[in-house]
Design a protein around this motif. Structure first.
Motif, PDB file in Angstrom:
ATOM      1  N   ARG A 107      61.751  59.895  66.942  1.00 32.85           N
ATOM      2  CA  ARG A 107      62.966  59.052  67.310  1.00 32.85           C
ATOM      3  C   ARG A 107      62.615  57.922  67.888  1.00 32.85           C
ATOM      4  O   ARG A 107      63.154  56.793  68.022  1.00 32.85           O
ATOM      5  CB  ARG A 107      63.998  59.848  68.257  1.00 32.85           C
ATOM      6  N   ARG A 132      54.520  63.396  68.993  1.00 32.98           N
ATOM      7  CA  ARG A 132      55.253  62.397  69.476  1.00 32.98           C
ATOM      8  C   ARG A 132      56.571  62.182  68.739  1.00 32.98           C
ATOM      9  O   ARG A 132      56.559  62.486  67.526  1.00 32.98           O
ATOM     10  CB  ARG A 132      54.505  60.819  69.316  1.00 32.98           C
ATOM     11  N   GLU A 133      57.478  61.994  69.501  1.00 36.90           N
ATOM     12  CA  GLU A 133      58.802  61.840  69.016  1.00 36.90           C
ATOM     13  C   GLU A 133      59.121  60.698  67.980  1.00 36.90           C
ATOM     14  O   GLU A 133      58.974  59.434  68.501  1.00 36.90           O
ATOM     15  CB  GLU A 133      60.211  61.791  70.001  1.00 36.90           C
ATOM     16  N   ALA A 152      64.040  68.047  68.395  1.00 38.89           N
ATOM     17  CA  ALA A 152      63.116  66.994  68.385  1.00 38.89           C
ATOM     18  C   ALA A 152      62.229  67.191  66.893  1.00 38.89           C
ATOM     19  O   ALA A 152      61.669  68.082  66.537  1.00 38.89           O
ATOM     20  CB  ALA A 152      61.999  67.142  69.354  1.00 38.89           C
ATOM     21  N   LEU A 183      58.840  65.640  65.458  1.00 36.81           N
ATOM     22  CA  LEU A 183      57.662  64.885  66.143  1.00 36.81           C
ATOM     23  C   LEU A 183      56.424  64.713  64.928  1.00 36.81           C
ATOM     24  O   LEU A 183      56.469  65.246  64.103  1.00 36.81           O
ATOM     25  CB  LEU A 183      56.947  65.836  67.017  1.00 36.81           C
TER      26      LEU A 183
END
Length: 373
Positions: free
Chosen positions: A272, A269-270, A263, A265
């Motif tokens: 993605r 918060r991601e 991930a 971040l």
């Protein structure tokens, strides 16, 4: 290995072209659609024997041509080297290193390490986990070539276990053979998991630092997310055994390192999901630059860095920071539509390649212009 010259024949929009590369920064400039990215892709193809833009490699052939040929010349501490890659659809690639045929460039000791940023590679940030797993495993191979065997062994054990599950689902086998493959899969899975965790730990600090330097607001973070909580092969084998009924029903293995993720971040918060495209671009660039720094520390030399259309979305200060970072050590190639977007592009040490459709004109002191035939 420092690449000094690239030769392309019937590759994308190029008939025949030979261009020099500087030992530091090479800037490829020209209008949109002139062929800058094609040149970058050709260099990547010559260093890796594969495209960085498409899985359908027929697309790299110039229109109405049957085959393409790419040559990369360079040198390292042991002397001069040449890598030649011939590609014809439907046939195995013809790869030679210093005139000696090889089956894979991955096995060649003189192959230059290479890292590439393309707008299309944003899928690495916002796409499915399989892309990030594959990328992370490629970083591990570059960092520790001997550890490639861990991933290979895991894939082989996984394929064997899945074959047994599929046979059982179709009534052609018993479940008693799975226990042995659970342990085999777990043994290689723990080794692969540990390799990935170690690589991410090395990348985390430089990633956060570079992301902030490039202007990503908030704290940048890389987080490895292994599917298993096991710490030993025995524990992972026990997890597989607990899930055997669901695996038998599905006909494949649903648990293990082949389901891991990496991930990216910002403030927890991601990117993605919650990142803008601009933030995702910065994160991808920070990841590649962090990998370059770690590879330089671990292997003694940074990889050749290929950056396509990266300057247009950075402000003047960030452009200057980026150029300072990539020119501090190692070899880089940057494409741009405007030389003014690359600070220091007019310096005498920088090789400038002006691309027009089908041709490349060299603009650098002491280097002869070589145009496409």
């Amino acid at each position: 290995m420092i690449v000094s010259r690239l030769s392309l024949r019937d590759f994308r929009t190029y008939d025949r072209v030979q261009v020099p590369l500087g030992p530091g920064l090479t800037v490829v400039h020209g209008r949109n659609g002139a062929g800058k990215t094609n040149l970058l892709e050709g260099l990547y193809f010559g260093c890796t024997a594969r495209s960085c833009r498409t899985s359908n490699e027929r697309e790299v052939l110039r229109f109405d041509q049957a085959a393409a040929r790419i040559e990369v010349e360079g040198h390292d501490r042991d002397g001069d080297h040449t890598i030649a890659v011939g590609f014809q659809p439907g046939e195995d690639k013809r790869i030679k290193v210093d005139g000696v045929p090889v089956a894979r460039l991955l096995d060649a000791a003189v192959r230059p390490l290479v890292s590439v940023f393309l707008p299309e590679r944003l899928e690495l940030v916002k796409g499915p986990p399989a892309l990030r797993r594959s990328h992370l495993d490629a970083v591990i191979t570059a960092l520790w070539p001997g550890r490639t065997a861990n991933r290979t062994a895991y894939r082989q054990a996984l394929a064997q276990r899945n074959a047994l599950l599929a046979r059982y689902k179709h009534g052609r086998g018993g479940r008693e053979a799975l226990a042995a493959w659970d342990l085999e899969l777990a043994r290689h899975g723990i080794a692969l998991r540990d390799d990935r965790a170690q690589a991410v730990a090395l990348l985390q600090d430089p990633f956060a630092e570079i992301a902030a330097e490039l202007g990503l607001t908030g704290a940048g973070e890389l987080r490895y997310r292994p599917r298993t909580k096991a710490t030993t092969a025995a524990e992972l084998a026990a997890e597989l055994a607990e899930r055997v009924d669901s695996d038998l029903e599905r006909g494949f293995t649903g648990h293990g390192p082949h389901r891991d993720d990496l991930a990216l971040l910002r403030d927890g918060r991601e990117l993605r999901v919650y990142g803008s495209q601009g933030e995702q671009r910065l994160a991808l660039l920070a990841l590649l630059l962090a990998e370059r720094d770690v590879l330089a520390a671990e292997r003694g030399a940074p990889p050749l860095l290929l950056l396509d259309d990266v300057m247009s979305e950075l402000d003047a200060d960030r452009r200057a920071l980026l150029v300072a970072r990539i020119t501090a050590a190692g070899q880089s190639l940057v494409t741009t539509t405007d030389l003014a977007h690359v600070p220091g592009a007019e310096d005498a040490s920088v090789v400038r390649l002006h691309v027009t459709p089908g041709a490349v004109h060299v603009d650098a002191p002491g280097l002869r212009a070589v145009d496409a035939a």
